[in-house]
Write a protein that holds these residues in place. Structure first.
Motif, PDB file in Angstrom:
ATOM      1  N   ASP A  91     -37.639 -10.493 -16.813  1.00  0.00           N
ATOM      2  CA  ASP A  91     -36.708 -10.636 -17.937  1.00  0.00           C
ATOM      3  C   ASP A  91     -36.475 -12.104 -18.284  1.00  0.00           C
ATOM      4  N   ILE A  92     -36.295 -12.919 -17.232  1.00  0.00           N
ATOM      5  CA  ILE A  92     -36.011 -14.341 -17.456  1.00  0.00           C
ATOM      6  C   ILE A  92     -37.207 -15.047 -18.085  1.00  0.00           C
ATOM      7  N   SER A  93     -38.408 -14.763 -17.581  1.00  0.00           N
ATOM      8  CA  SER A  93     -39.606 -15.411 -18.126  1.00  0.00           C
ATOM      9  C   SER A  93     -39.817 -15.011 -19.586  1.00  0.00           C
ATOM     10  N   ALA A  94     -39.498 -13.751 -19.915  1.00  0.00           N
ATOM     11  CA  ALA A  94     -39.638 -13.304 -21.303  1.00  0.00           C
ATOM     12  C   ALA A  94     -38.613 -14.000 -22.194  1.00  0.00           C
ATOM     13  N   GLU A  95     -37.392 -14.144 -21.703  1.00  0.00           N
ATOM     14  CA  GLU A  95     -36.340 -14.795 -22.499  1.00  0.00           C
ATOM     15  C   GLU A  95     -36.691 -16.234 -22.829  1.00  0.00           C
ATOM     16  N   PHE A  96     -37.240 -16.957 -21.845  1.00  0.00           N
ATOM     17  CA  PHE A  96     -37.521 -18.378 -22.042  1.00  0.00           C
ATOM     18  C   PHE A  96     -38.978 -18.666 -22.405  1.00  0.00           C
ATOM     19  N   SER A  97     -39.772 -17.606 -22.570  1.00  0.00           N
ATOM     20  CA  SER A  97     -41.206 -17.767 -22.877  1.00  0.00           C
ATOM     21  C   SER A  97     -41.858 -18.702 -21.859  1.00  0.00           C
ATOM     22  N   ALA A  98     -41.607 -18.412 -20.590  1.00  0.00           N
ATOM     23  CA  ALA A  98     -42.087 -19.265 -19.501  1.00  0.00           C
ATOM     24  C   ALA A  98     -42.904 -18.441 -18.510  1.00  0.00           C
ATOM     25  N   ASP A  99     -43.782 -19.116 -17.795  1.00  0.00           N
ATOM     26  CA  ASP A  99     -44.587 -18.459 -16.767  1.00  0.00           C
ATOM     27  C   ASP A  99     -43.687 -18.020 -15.621  1.00  0.00           C
ATOM     28  N   LYS A 100     -43.729 -16.733 -15.298  1.00  0.00           N
ATOM     29  CA  LYS A 100     -42.828 -16.169 -14.290  1.00  0.00           C
ATOM     30  C   LYS A 100     -43.008 -16.841 -12.928  1.00  0.00           C
ATOM     31  N   LYS A 101     -44.250 -16.975 -12.484  1.00  0.00           N
ATOM     32  CA  LYS A 101     -44.513 -17.549 -11.165  1.00  0.00           C
ATOM     33  C   LYS A 101     -44.040 -18.990 -11.100  1.00  0.00           C
ATOM     34  N   TYR A 102     -44.264 -19.729 -12.182  1.00  0.00           N
ATOM     35  CA  TYR A 102     -43.880 -21.149 -12.200  1.00  0.00           C
ATOM     36  C   TYR A 102     -42.368 -21.319 -12.080  1.00  0.00           C
TER      37      TYR A 102
ATOM     38  N   GLN B  64     -40.998 -20.375  -8.647  1.00  0.00           N
ATOM     39  CA  GLN B  64     -41.262 -21.423  -7.663  1.00  0.00           C
ATOM     40  C   GLN B  64     -40.367 -22.633  -7.908  1.00  0.00           C
ATOM     41  N   TRP B  65     -40.141 -22.949  -9.192  1.00  0.00           N
ATOM     42  CA  TRP B  65     -39.259 -24.071  -9.524  1.00  0.00           C
ATOM     43  C   TRP B  65     -37.844 -23.784  -9.038  1.00  0.00           C
ATOM     44  N   TYR B  66     -37.394 -22.546  -9.212  1.00  0.00           N
ATOM     45  CA  TYR B  66     -36.070 -22.125  -8.728  1.00  0.00           C
ATOM     46  C   TYR B  66     -35.974 -22.325  -7.221  1.00  0.00           C
ATOM     47  N   SER B  67     -37.014 -21.903  -6.513  1.00  0.00           N
ATOM     48  CA  SER B  67     -37.010 -22.030  -5.060  1.00  0.00           C
ATOM     49  C   SER B  67     -36.975 -23.488  -4.625  1.00  0.00           C
ATOM     50  N   ARG B  68     -37.705 -24.327  -5.350  1.00  0.00           N
ATOM     51  CA  ARG B  68     -37.815 -25.736  -4.956  1.00  0.00           C
ATOM     52  C   ARG B  68     -36.581 -26.554  -5.316  1.00  0.00           C
ATOM     53  N   TYR B  69     -35.971 -26.262  -6.460  1.00  0.00           N
ATOM     54  CA  TYR B  69     -34.870 -27.098  -6.928  1.00  0.00           C
ATOM     55  C   TYR B  69     -33.495 -26.421  -6.911  1.00  0.00           C
TER      56      TYR B  69
END
Length: 225
Positions: free
Chosen positions: A186-197, A200-205
């Protein structure tokens, strides 16, 4: 009589907040803010069932997640003409606790080593120490949501995703934290962003930011150091 009047006023206020929350989209800041007020009022009322079982905090969190997701559901949602808000929440909590009790035996081994994973990432939220007092558990979530929403020192807003500048740590946390937890699809669709990326960014930061907050508030165990 005064107690009855107080309970009536509490229910009226909670019903107003429920009505307000239901006018906003799932995951919106406005909906989260209304839910945070509901959590605070219910926590202060002392009207939720309390017990000292080791799975109480988990059941409580699951109850909030379910209730906030389905609170405006046409069939399973809250109906003001049927019961009070606290009664609806309390009934859901008791049902959840019964289910936890039924599967307690199967979960014993998992409870003995809750930080073990099969090589996967451990969410700091899952490592927050559940206070012995269940109302303190509610207070924990209320404080966490308030911190994310208000971001007093702008730490969360200033942590920007380089590949997607329109995504910040704050907007991801708002969408990943209970009660309005949303899937990465849902989040990747909302922001038109790659889900995996972005996961991983969430996990790292985002996870380190949660750990910093948890340690500063005294909610994280030494195992998370």
């Amino acid at each position: 009589m005064a107690g009855g009047s107080s309970a009536h006023e509490l229910n009226q206020r909670l019903q107003a907040l429920v009505a307000e929350a239901c006018t906003h989209e799932l995951g919106s800041v406005q909906r989260q803010a209304a839910f945070a007020q509901i959590v605070t009022l219910v926590m202060r009322s002392g009207k939720l069932w309390c017990e000292s079982t080791p799975y109480y905090a988990d059941a409580l969190q699951e109850m909030w997640r379910y209730s906030f997701e389905y609170i405006d559901h046409p069939e399973d949602g809250y109906k003001p003409d049927v019961c009070r808000v606290t009664t609806w929440l309390d009934d859901r909590l008791k049902k959840t606790l019964r289910r936890y009790r039924d599967r307690k035996g199967r979960q014993n081994e998992r409870h003995l080593s809750p930080l073990q994973t099969a090589g996967g990432l451990v969410d700091p939220i899952d490592q927050l120490v559940a206070p012995a007092d269940p109302h303190s558990a509610l207070r924990l979530w209320s404080r966490l949501l308030s911190w994310v929403q208000e971001d007093p020192d702008e730490t969360l807003r200033s942590r920007i995703c380089k590949q997607y500048p329109h995504i910040s740590a704050q907007c991801l946390l708002m969408r990943r934290l209970p009660p309005d937890e949303r899937s990465w699809d849902d989040i990747s669709a909302e922001f038109s962003a790659d889900k995996k990326y972005i996961a991983q960014w969430y996990s790292r930061y985002c996870n380190p930011l949660l750990r910093q907050w948890g340690k500063a508030q005294g909610y994280l165990t030494s195992k998370c150091e």
